[in-house]
Design an enzyme around this catalytic site. Structure first.
Site, PDB file in Angstrom:
ATOM      1  N   HIS A  66       0.832  -1.198   0.000  1.00  0.00           N
ATOM      2  CA  HIS A  66       0.000   0.000   0.000  1.00  0.00           C
ATOM      3  C   HIS A  66       0.869   1.250   0.000  1.00  0.00           C
ATOM      4  O   HIS A  66       2.074   1.198   0.251  1.00  0.00           O
ATOM      5  CB  HIS A  66      -0.918   0.000   1.227  1.00  0.00           C
ATOM      6  CG  HIS A  66      -0.184   0.019   2.539  1.00  0.00           C
ATOM      7  ND1 HIS A  66       0.484  -1.087   3.025  1.00  0.00           N
ATOM      8  CD2 HIS A  66       0.002   1.001   3.459  1.00  0.00           C
ATOM      9  CE1 HIS A  66       1.036  -0.789   4.190  1.00  0.00           C
ATOM     10  NE2 HIS A  66       0.767   0.480   4.477  1.00  0.00           N
ATOM     11  N   ASP A 119       0.310   8.255   9.693  1.00  0.00           N
ATOM     12  CA  ASP A 119       1.234   8.296   8.561  1.00  0.00           C
ATOM     13  C   ASP A 119       1.958   9.638   8.561  1.00  0.00           C
ATOM     14  O   ASP A 119       1.340  10.680   8.350  1.00  0.00           O
ATOM     15  CB  ASP A 119       0.476   8.114   7.241  1.00  0.00           C
ATOM     16  CG  ASP A 119       0.079   6.671   6.988  1.00  0.00           C
ATOM     17  OD1 ASP A 119       0.463   5.813   7.801  1.00  0.00           O
ATOM     18  OD2 ASP A 119      -0.592   6.403   5.979  1.00  0.00           O
ATOM     19  N   LYS A 140      -3.400  -8.400   9.004  1.00  0.00           N
ATOM     20  CA  LYS A 140      -3.911  -7.399   9.938  1.00  0.00           C
ATOM     21  C   LYS A 140      -5.351  -7.024   9.601  1.00  0.00           C
ATOM     22  O   LYS A 140      -5.681  -6.767   8.449  1.00  0.00           O
ATOM     23  CB  LYS A 140      -3.046  -6.138   9.913  1.00  0.00           C
ATOM     24  CG  LYS A 140      -3.398  -5.153  11.037  1.00  0.00           C
ATOM     25  CD  LYS A 140      -2.806  -3.776  10.824  1.00  0.00           C
ATOM     26  CE  LYS A 140      -1.311  -3.790  10.947  1.00  0.00           C
ATOM     27  NZ  LYS A 140      -0.754  -2.391  10.960  1.00  0.00           N
ATOM     28  N   HIS A 149     -14.161   0.466  15.730  1.00  0.00           N
ATOM     29  CA  HIS A 149     -14.965   0.371  16.953  1.00  0.00           C
ATOM     30  C   HIS A 149     -16.050   1.420  17.068  1.00  0.00           C
ATOM     31  O   HIS A 149     -16.891   1.337  17.964  1.00  0.00           O
ATOM     32  CB  HIS A 149     -14.036   0.488  18.171  1.00  0.00           C
ATOM     33  CG  HIS A 149     -13.264   1.781  18.187  1.00  0.00           C
ATOM     34  ND1 HIS A 149     -13.778   2.938  18.712  1.00  0.00           N
ATOM     35  CD2 HIS A 149     -12.029   2.086  17.721  1.00  0.00           C
ATOM     36  CE1 HIS A 149     -12.893   3.910  18.576  1.00  0.00           C
ATOM     37  NE2 HIS A 149     -11.815   3.424  17.980  1.00  0.00           N
ATOM     38  N   ASN A 206      -1.579  -1.774  19.264  1.00  0.00           N
ATOM     39  CA  ASN A 206      -2.323  -0.581  19.675  1.00  0.00           C
ATOM     40  C   ASN A 206      -2.548   0.289  18.447  1.00  0.00           C
ATOM     41  O   ASN A 206      -1.700   0.378  17.567  1.00  0.00           O
ATOM     42  CB  ASN A 206      -1.625   0.185  20.794  1.00  0.00           C
ATOM     43  CG  ASN A 206      -0.164   0.466  20.526  1.00  0.00           C
ATOM     44  OD1 ASN A 206       0.581  -0.410  20.104  1.00  0.00           O
ATOM     45  ND2 ASN A 206       0.253   1.692  20.779  1.00  0.00           N
ATOM     46  N   LEU A 231      -3.289   3.682  18.406  1.00  0.00           N
ATOM     47  CA  LEU A 231      -2.756   5.036  18.542  1.00  0.00           C
ATOM     48  C   LEU A 231      -1.575   5.016  19.515  1.00  0.00           C
ATOM     49  O   LEU A 231      -1.499   4.137  20.382  1.00  0.00           O
ATOM     50  CB  LEU A 231      -3.838   5.985  19.081  1.00  0.00           C
ATOM     51  CG  LEU A 231      -5.064   6.203  18.195  1.00  0.00           C
ATOM     52  CD1 LEU A 231      -6.111   7.035  18.932  1.00  0.00           C
ATOM     53  CD2 LEU A 231      -4.680   6.878  16.889  1.00  0.00           C
ATOM     54  N   ARG A 239       4.984   3.170  18.681  1.00  0.00           N
ATOM     55  CA  ARG A 239       5.996   2.845  17.711  1.00  0.00           C
ATOM     56  C   ARG A 239       7.319   3.330  18.228  1.00  0.00           C
ATOM     57  O   ARG A 239       7.371   4.138  19.138  1.00  0.00           O
ATOM     58  CB  ARG A 239       5.603   3.510  16.388  1.00  0.00           C
ATOM     59  CG  ARG A 239       6.693   3.639  15.349  1.00  0.00           C
ATOM     60  CD  ARG A 239       6.243   4.357  14.105  1.00  0.00           C
ATOM     61  NE  ARG A 239       4.905   4.126  13.596  1.00  0.00           N
ATOM     62  CZ  ARG A 239       4.583   3.209  12.689  1.00  0.00           C
ATOM     63  NH1 ARG A 239       5.530   2.393  12.238  1.00  0.00           N
ATOM     64  NH2 ARG A 239       3.358   3.104  12.274  1.00  0.00           N
TER      65      ARG A 239
END
Length: 569
Positions: free
Chosen positions: A182, A190, A387, A392, A473, A475, A511
């Site tokens: 992608h 991003d 993935k 939600h 996670n 965020l 991250r």
């Protein structure tokens, strides 16, 4: 005059570090590590704009290529820490086999430059060393199609990945390699742009219907439309053949690392690498949380499949278009005729036909790529994973509109995740799910968000299909509330049976960045990793682990400070 320990570490890394009042700080000419506001409104963070996301989880600017890492750096750092400290560090990093959840950390999206080199090489080295010292199992890295096969079909430049994977191997870290088919840019978090390969973009320019399209004719260039999966539209090859050739080339180039350093291949299947349609694109403000999104089936290839399916169902009148009363990207379910709870089209004969077709096309796409991936990596000692997005918002409604537009046919009356889990089971793949850190009460209640209930549903589906479940996670979160939620969710005590011998097979933390190495965040992260690895049967309290983490952080402070400073430059 002898240099202090922090100064010696700084000299080794070419990053000046001064000791003041017993603490380690960066000299004024370098940027200081900034404490992030982890206690800010969590609901507010979910509504953050893309610019806010950049502030929370910045991607440092590209820096000039640095010289090679001094080969004696690791050994020197170890020597400086001293025998007692080294023994403590190794004890912290040890893992009991057969229990607990191993933690991986996502590497920066731009770890490899557009010139196929390693970005911030010194920072990568120091960061990997710090992660290993904390007991992290390994790292996840995006292997971008748009970088490796950028110039021409079948021309693969593995450049920076050779060096990055060797770095991971030298530090004893395992790698989850993501086959990222992608575009990077346009989604939550991003912070850089990596387009699809040049020659693919050229083909899309010639035939815009290769891109996903909504009912208003807006094209999405994040990922090729699955409607053309089996058509030779990419200079004589089909998209599936291109993905397969890429994976095969990766296997052949890194055969010597498979099963040892590279332990997992996550196969990208859509935008953000997730098996879904690009129904909620943030780019250019098209979609904002918590909008319902929009169906992506209006390119000519998708419409031809829809026409054939309608004719096969004896309803040719249903084959010319998708729902025309499903609202816009930022509507809520009750704003639309199709998604409203009373008499909504989603719950009628046409809705059942369309949603069944739309979701099945996504499942078939996953099936095609997984069949190929399984054959390519068979008997190579690696797991294959996929993935799935944690959508939600509006989960508490009857129609679950955002899930439907993304391709997950999940409603109050139908389990949309069991068919996905069953498809993965057929290929022995891992079900990787996001939003594991979120709690229901932290989200905007008016949007009927329910991430905890969603995670429970997915856990039940994977148990029924006998598929391993891994988590991420959604965020960036550094607070104890998020860590505790991840611990609870990863234990998979979903049936009220604490004796059930099942946990997540892995967790990947988002991250690696300067915020992670900020002292308070790092201390909490170290304790979190330890607790995850001890497993759900461990009886030690969180406070005990925190106290151990305090000592560990003090011991490794120079190394961690170095990583934080290097990542910021």
């Amino acid at each position: 005059m002898a240099m202090s320990l922090p100064q010696q570490i700084g000299a080794l890394s070419a990053s000046p570090i001064a000791a003041e009042s017993g603490s380690v700080s960066v000299e004024p000419k370098l940027a200081t590590v900034k404490t992030s506001g982890t206690r800010r409104s969590l609901a507010g963070s979910l509504r953050s704009s893309s610019s806010e996301m950049d502030r929370i989880s910045p991607s440092p600017p590209v820096s000039p290529r640095m010289g090679g890492i001094r080969p004696d750096m690791t050994a020197a750092c170890e020597a400086l820490m001293g025998a007692e400290e080294r023994e403590y560090k190794e004890g912290w990093g040890a893992q009991d086999k057969g229990k607990g959840v191993p933690v991986y950390v996502m590497m920066p999206l731009d770890s490899v430059t557009m010139g196929n080199g390693v970005n911030r090489r010194k920072a990568m080295w120091a960061s990997l060393q710090a992660l290993k010292s904390a007991g992290v199992e390994g790292v996840m890295m995006d292997v971008w199609w748009g970088l490796v096969e950028r110039e021409g079909p079948g021309e693969y430049n593995w450049g920076g990945y050779v060096e990055l994977l060797e770095m991971a191997k030298k530090h004893g870290l395992k790698v989850q390699a993501v086959m990222s088919f992608h575009q990077c840019g346009g989604n939550v978090g991003d912070s850089c742009t990596i387009p699809l390969p040049k020659w693919v973009v050229e083909e899309i320019d010639r035939d815009p219907d290769l891109a996903y399209t909504d009912q208003w004719g807006r094209r999405n260039y994040e990922y090729l439309s699955l409607g053309c999966d089996t058509l030779p539209v990419l200079k004589g090859r089909t998209p599936i053949q291109c993905y397969s050739d890429f994976m095969r080339a990766f296997r052949d180039r890194f055969e010597h690392l498979l099963g040892d350093t590279i332990v997992e291949i996550q196969v990208g299947m859509g935008p953000a690498g997730e098996l879904r349609y690009p129904s909620y694109p943030e780019q250019n403000g098209t979609w904002k949380f918590p909008g319902i999104g929009a169906f992506q089936c209006y390119d000519k290839y998708m419409l031809s499949h829809l026409k054939a399916a309608a004719e096969a169902a004896g309803k040719p009148e249903w084959g010319s278009t998708g729902p025309t009363d499903a609202g816009n990207y930022n509507n809520w379910p009750e704003d639309t005729n199709f998604f409203r709870k009373e008499g909504g089209g989603w719950d009628g004969p046409y809705g059942e036909f369309f949603l069944g077709w739309y979701s099945q096309m996504l499942l078939d796409h996953g099936e095609r790529i997984l069949s190929s991936a399984k054959a390519i990596f068979e008997k190579r000692g690696v797991k294959i994973s996929v993935k799935i997005a944690g959508i939600h918002w509006h989960y508490g409604t009857r129609s679950h509109a955002p899930e439907l537009t993304a391709g997950y046919y999940n409603t109050r009356f139908r389990d949309g995740y069991l068919p996905i889990a069953q498809m993965l089971a057929r290929h022995g793949a891992v079900f990787n799910f996001t939003c594991i850190e979120m709690r229901d009460h932290e989200q905007p209640q008016d949007a009927q968000c329910a991430p905890e209930k969603l995670v429970k549903q997915v856990a039940l589906a994977t148990r029924a299909a006998q598929v391993p479940l891994a988590g991420e996670n959604a965020l960036p979160r550094y607070d104890d509330y998020a860590h505790e939620q991840i611990l609870q969710a990863s234990s998979l005590n979903i049936a009220g049976d604490p004796g059930e011998d099942r946990e997540m097979c892995a967790f990947t933390y988002l991250r690696m960045n300067p915020d992670l190495f900020q002292p308070d965040n790092w201390r909490r992260f170290v304790a979190f990793v330890k607790k995850m690895k001890e497993g759900k049967d461990a009886n030690r309290c969180w406070e005990d682990v925190e106290r151990e983490a305090e000592h560990f952080v003090h011991v490794t402070q120079p190394l961690v400070q170095e990583a934080a400073v290097a990542l910021m430059h």
